[in-house]
Structure formats: structure tokens, C-alpha cells
Scaffold this motif. Sequence first.
Motif, PDB file in Angstrom:
ATOM      1  N   TYR A  95      40.367  36.995  30.149  1.00 34.00           N
ATOM      2  CA  TYR A  95      40.831  37.102  31.530  1.00 34.00           C
ATOM      3  C   TYR A  95      39.663  37.229  32.513  1.00 34.00           C
ATOM      4  N   SER A  96      38.487  36.823  32.079  1.00 32.58           N
ATOM      5  CA  SER A  96      37.284  36.738  32.924  1.00 32.58           C
ATOM      6  C   SER A  96      36.802  38.062  33.493  1.00 32.58           C
ATOM      7  N   PRO A 119      47.808  45.688  43.022  1.00 32.97           N
ATOM      8  CA  PRO A 119      48.321  45.096  41.781  1.00 32.97           C
ATOM      9  C   PRO A 119      48.796  43.655  41.951  1.00 32.97           C
ATOM     10  N   TYR A 120      49.181  43.270  43.153  1.00 29.28           N
ATOM     11  CA  TYR A 120      49.683  41.925  43.395  1.00 29.28           C
ATOM     12  C   TYR A 120      48.618  40.846  43.161  1.00 29.28           C
ATOM     13  N   LEU A 121      47.354  41.218  43.137  1.00 27.88           N
ATOM     14  CA  LEU A 121      46.292  40.235  42.905  1.00 27.88           C
ATOM     15  C   LEU A 121      46.264  39.723  41.465  1.00 27.88           C
ATOM     16  N   TYR A 122      46.870  40.467  40.538  1.00 23.97           N
ATOM     17  CA  TYR A 122      46.781  40.087  39.127  1.00 23.97           C
ATOM     18  C   TYR A 122      47.341  38.689  38.868  1.00 23.97           C
ATOM     19  N   VAL A 123      48.285  38.231  39.671  1.00 23.58           N
ATOM     20  CA  VAL A 123      48.886  36.915  39.426  1.00 23.58           C
ATOM     21  C   VAL A 123      47.859  35.796  39.558  1.00 23.58           C
ATOM     22  N   ASN A 124      46.752  36.062  40.231  1.00 26.10           N
ATOM     23  CA  ASN A 124      45.704  35.058  40.392  1.00 26.10           C
ATOM     24  C   ASN A 124      44.655  35.113  39.292  1.00 26.10           C
ATOM     25  N   ILE A 125      44.767  36.087  38.401  1.00 27.97           N
ATOM     26  CA  ILE A 125      43.840  36.171  37.274  1.00 27.97           C
ATOM     27  C   ILE A 125      44.400  35.301  36.158  1.00 27.97           C
TER      28      ILE A 125
END
Length: 162
Positions: A95-96, A119-125
Motif C-alpha cells: 500500500y506504498s 480517514p476518508y483519504l484511505y480510498v485513494n491509497i
Amino acid sequence: MSSSMQPGGKNNTGSDQMSSSMQPRGKKRRVAPFPLKLYYVLTHAKRWGYEHIISWLPHGRAFRLHETKLFELYVMPIFFYASTVKSFFRQLNLYSFKRLFNGEDEGAYYNELFLRGKPYLYVNIKRVNIKGNKYRACSNPDEEPDFNSMSQVNPPTEDNDT
């Protein structure tokens, strides 16, 4: 070890607060993506008594795994399918997430899209497939960010528990 964490993966507090996708392993359920599970673990580490095992760094841009053996014994069986810390590190790599090798944050892990309170940023990982020789290029310690010179990301409060 806090009374809330029991050997064998028993958790006496907090499991009733987990969403259905975050429930410990069991029969048919939706599986939360690795970054979301990790975010959940870090967000609740203090409440569940394992912030001495894994925690956000004060600036909220990286986390540190303090006690790998305790993490493998008490935290992984509850939240992750991986059974060894080596598998956990492999997931970080896929997951970089990058490891920091210099400065105050040495040994911590970060991803630009993995920030405390967001937490909403996780969708871009995105999970990456390692092709070729199955190894990613090593990170360059000279190009590491200095998170301590940046402002904190969502500083901890009583409300957000981190």
C-alpha cells in the motif's frame, strides 16, 4: 498490558463499537481494506490500551510500531488476517507506506494519504502489484520529509482519542 486486551485476541472493550466491516475475523463479512483497518487500530490505540504497541506520532503524519512481538500477539489476531508481523510489513509495502530512516521519526511509517483525523483519504491509497523481481526500489533517506517541521494534522483531543 491493559485489561481490555486479552491474550488470544480477546478484546473486552470497544468491539461493540466497531462497524460490521471492522469486526474481528469470523464467518462471512465484508472485509475492510488494510489502510482502513490500520487507521482504526491507530485511532483507538489509546482507548483500548495498546498505544505502547502502536501509535500515531505527535504530528499525525506517520505512525510507529513500538513493540512488534506484542503487536503480533495481541493486535494482529483481532484486526488483520496476517498472522506474522512480516506479513503486516508486506501489506504496508503493497500500500506504498514508506519507512523513515532519519531524524526523530526514524523507524516510523507514512503514506501521504494516511493522516490522523482524515480517514476518508484511505480510498485513494491503492494496493500496488510488485512486478519484475518482486522488490520495490529502496526509498532515498535524503529525500525523506521532515514531519516535525510541519504543522500537526488534527492534533489529539479528548474527543478524537488519539
